[in-house]
Design an enzyme around this catalytic site. Structure first.
Site, PDB file in Angstrom:
ATOM      1  N   VAL A  69       0.860  -1.178   0.000  1.00  0.00           N
ATOM      2  CA  VAL A  69       0.000   0.000   0.000  1.00  0.00           C
ATOM      3  C   VAL A  69       0.896   1.228   0.000  1.00  0.00           C
ATOM      4  CG1 VAL A  69      -1.837   1.252   1.191  1.00  0.00           C
ATOM      5  CG2 VAL A  69      -1.726  -1.250   1.358  1.00  0.00           C
ATOM      6  N   CYS A  70       0.557   2.191  -0.833  1.00  0.00           N
ATOM      7  CA  CYS A  70       1.252   3.476  -0.846  1.00  0.00           C
ATOM      8  C   CYS A  70       2.759   3.249  -1.078  1.00  0.00           C
ATOM      9  CB  CYS A  70       0.956   4.220   0.455  1.00  0.00           C
ATOM     10  SG  CYS A  70       1.368   5.964   0.477  1.00  0.00           S
ATOM     11  N   SER A  71       3.607   3.926  -0.295  1.00  0.00           N
ATOM     12  CA  SER A  71       5.051   3.831  -0.517  1.00  0.00           C
ATOM     13  C   SER A  71       5.624   2.478  -0.138  1.00  0.00           C
ATOM     14  CB  SER A  71       5.779   4.936   0.260  1.00  0.00           C
ATOM     15  OG  SER A  71       5.502   4.850   1.644  1.00  0.00           O
TER      16      SER A  71
END
Length: 207
Positions: free
Chosen positions: A99-101
């Site tokens: 998720v995300c970075s």
């Protein structure tokens, strides 16, 4: 189905807790927060602490790896124990996700070379550093690697994963159970739709 979510200092809470909630509600899934050593890990705002109840060594081959992001990702890129665990667990997983970075950690572990992937809009082009093809989508499925865009996209990713791991009806039942029916008051959740100049202000909130 055993899901392991690695925690590291200054992770973003919803990156971990959103998918956790989806998968913890799913029949037959066990979700465990892991770290190099069991113990408390504090998020990027310094005000929420989650407990890693298991070590990497105690869960070497989870069915699902789910790597959250957060401002702490950049320090975690130098966390060899975390990267080694991802690298060694991945060949045995059914799905490896981020998720995300958190996608940058998959990249640093050598998993994204030649693959399409996504992450938070502010970091999307960084994926090319790891040989990935950046894609501006909410969820990207590339074989058994599934990446999600920023923060709230982890819920969408987890539902997508659940539909594949179980079936669509189960994923729909969980979506209804958690009443995930987004109706945001503003059309500002993407740089493509946000008012001009808002991206700069948004970036100030996350650095």
């Amino acid at each position: 189905m055993q899901v392991a979510i690695p925690l590291y200092p200054r992770f973003t809470a919803l990156d971990a807790v959103g998918p956790y909630t989806v998968l913890a509600f799913a029949p037959g899934f066990t979700v465990t927060f892991v770290a190099a050593e069991p113990g408390p890990v504090t998020d990027d705002k310094g005000s929420l602490t989650l407990e890693a109840t298991a070590s990497y060594a105690s869960i070497p081959r989870p069915d699902v790896i789910l790597v959250p992001g957060g401002i702490g990702t950049f320090d975690a890129l130098g966390d060899q124990a975390l990267l080694d665990w991802i690298t060694e667990a991945h060949p045995h997983s059914r799905w490896t996700t981020s998720v995300c970075s958190g996608a940058l950690l998959l990249g640093a572990a050598g998993l994204l070379d030649g693959r399409k992937a996504t992450t938070h809009w502010a970091l999307l082009e960084h994926l090319a550093t790891y040989g990935a093809e950046p894609v501006s989508e909410r969820t990207v499925v590339e074989g058994k690697i599934v990446t999600a865009a920023g923060v709230s996209a982890g819920i969408d990713m987890a539902l997508t994963l659940l539909a594949q791991a179980s079936d669509v009806e189960t994923a729909q039942a969980v979506q209804l159970a958690i009443e995930y029916d987004p109706q945001p008051p503003f059309n500002a959740g993407s740089p493509r739709t946000a008012p001009a100049g808002l991206a700069e202000r948004a970036l100030q909130l996350i650095v």
